[in-house]
Scaffold this active site. Structure first.
Site: not given
Ligand SMILES: *[C@@H]1O[C@H](CO)[C@@H](O)[C@H](O)[C@H]1NC(C)=O
Ligand SMILES: *[C@@H]1O[C@H](CO)[C@@H](O)[C@H](O)[C@H]1NC(C)=O
Length: 321
Positions: A48, A114
């Site tokens: 990430d 997401d």
């Protein structure tokens, strides 16, 4: 994890902290962390990008690719890099997403929001990926994939039809199929969707061509096409209707299939076989609300030569009704 027949993935973050506040991988620790992951037998790293600047990402994501490679242990490398750059190449200057560079550096990349365990979330992802298909579709290929995020099948938010839709649409997108569900409590119907053999073969087709949306009619019915190896293809008919099953009539000619061809079709979910479908033949499919009909098609004969005499993939077993 390996002893249970699963692969081991790990989440990390290029930055001082992960998005959840745990220690991240700063630039001076890239090699050390890659080495540690390799020693642990990690098969996949998802990296990430919280708490790092665009400059640090431009340096760190390629650096991690080199460091993983240098460990000598094969580790699939998933980057969130483009998600931090807006996902699309901007029109002007700035810090552009360069999909050519991404394909060299990462095996898959998250370029959008997401996923949440809801149909709205699945639809917003679908809309973004296919609205931008001219940019995103050519970026995918063997070893480098767009990642629209995980399958939420088996959880709480999707109906049965919506679960089948996510599986079919992710497959036609050539998306990495990563399950996000509790394997201890998954229902038989969710398991059946996730373990559909023909579906997985289509998803894993060796050509690795990402599909495109080819029809979008009145915001109600959409058709997606993914070309597959050996002249085969996958078609997904998707209905956005919420009231009643949609009976959609079309022909392969209208979907721009080659003239004068004859196809054998297998319905990917029902297993039903349709033999001898000619390009010009009209046919109808009945698509349930927020559901799909998915077809696997391969040409059986063309006037000038036999294209295929055998089932197209190893392990492919047509189910006769
Ligand atoms: C490292 O990169 C080389 C060149 O692309 C490749 O042949 C090799 O398989 C890679 N090794 C690992 C462990 O990823
Ligand atoms: C993307 O990167 C490649 C390789 O470095 C370069 O050739 C190309 O010009 C870049 N594309 C854009 C739009 O900047």
């Amino acid at each position: 994890v390996h002893a249970r027949g699963l692969k081991l993935g790990i989440y990390g973050d290029l930055g001082t902290l992960t998005c959840g506040g745990y220690p991240g991988t700063t630039l001076d620790r890239v090699e050390q962390d890659a080495q540690t992951f390799a020693e642990w037998g990690v098969d996949m790293l998802k990296l990430d990008g919280c708490y790092s600047s665009g400059e640090e990402q431009a340096e760190g994501y390629p650096e991690m690719a080199r460091a993983l490679n240098a460990t000598g242990h094969p580790i699939v490398y998933s980057c969130s890099w483009p998600a931090y750059q807006g996902g699309l190449p901007p029109q002007g200057e700035g810090c552009p997403v360069n999909y050519t560079v991404l394909a060299e550096v990462c095996n898959l990349w998250r370029n959008y929001d997401d996923i949440q365990d809801s149909w709205d979330s699945v639809l917003s992802i679908l809309d973004w990926f296919f609205t931008n298909q001219d940019v995103l579709q050519p970026a995918a290929g063997p070893g480098h994939w767009n990642d629209p995020d995980m399958l939420v099948i088996g959880n709480f938010g999707l109906s049965y039809e919506q679960s089948r839709s996510q599986m079919a649409l992710w497959t036609v997108m050539a998306a990495p199929l990563l399950m996000s569900t509790d394997l201890r409590t998954i229902s038989p119907s969710a398991k059946e969707i996730l373990q559909n053999q023909l579906m997985i073969q289509i998803n894993q087709d060796p050509l690795g061509i990402q599909g495109r949306r080819i029809v979008k009619e009145k915001s109600l019915i959409e058709v997606f096409l993914r070309p597959l190896s050996q002249g085969a293809s996958a078609l997904v008919f998707f209905s956005r209707r919420a009231d009643i099953p949609y009976v959609y009539t079309t022909s392969l000619a209208k979907l721009h299939f080659p003239e004068d061809a004859v196809y054998e079709v297998q319905d990917v979910y029902s297993g039903e076989i349709i033999r001898g479908l000619k390009t010009e033949d009209n046919f109808s499919v009945t698509v349930n609300p927020s559901g799909v009909v998915m077809w696997y098609l391969y040409p059986v004969a063309q006037p000038w030569r036999v294209v295929r005499q055998q089932a197209p993939h190893e392990g492919f077993r047509p189910v006769l009704l």
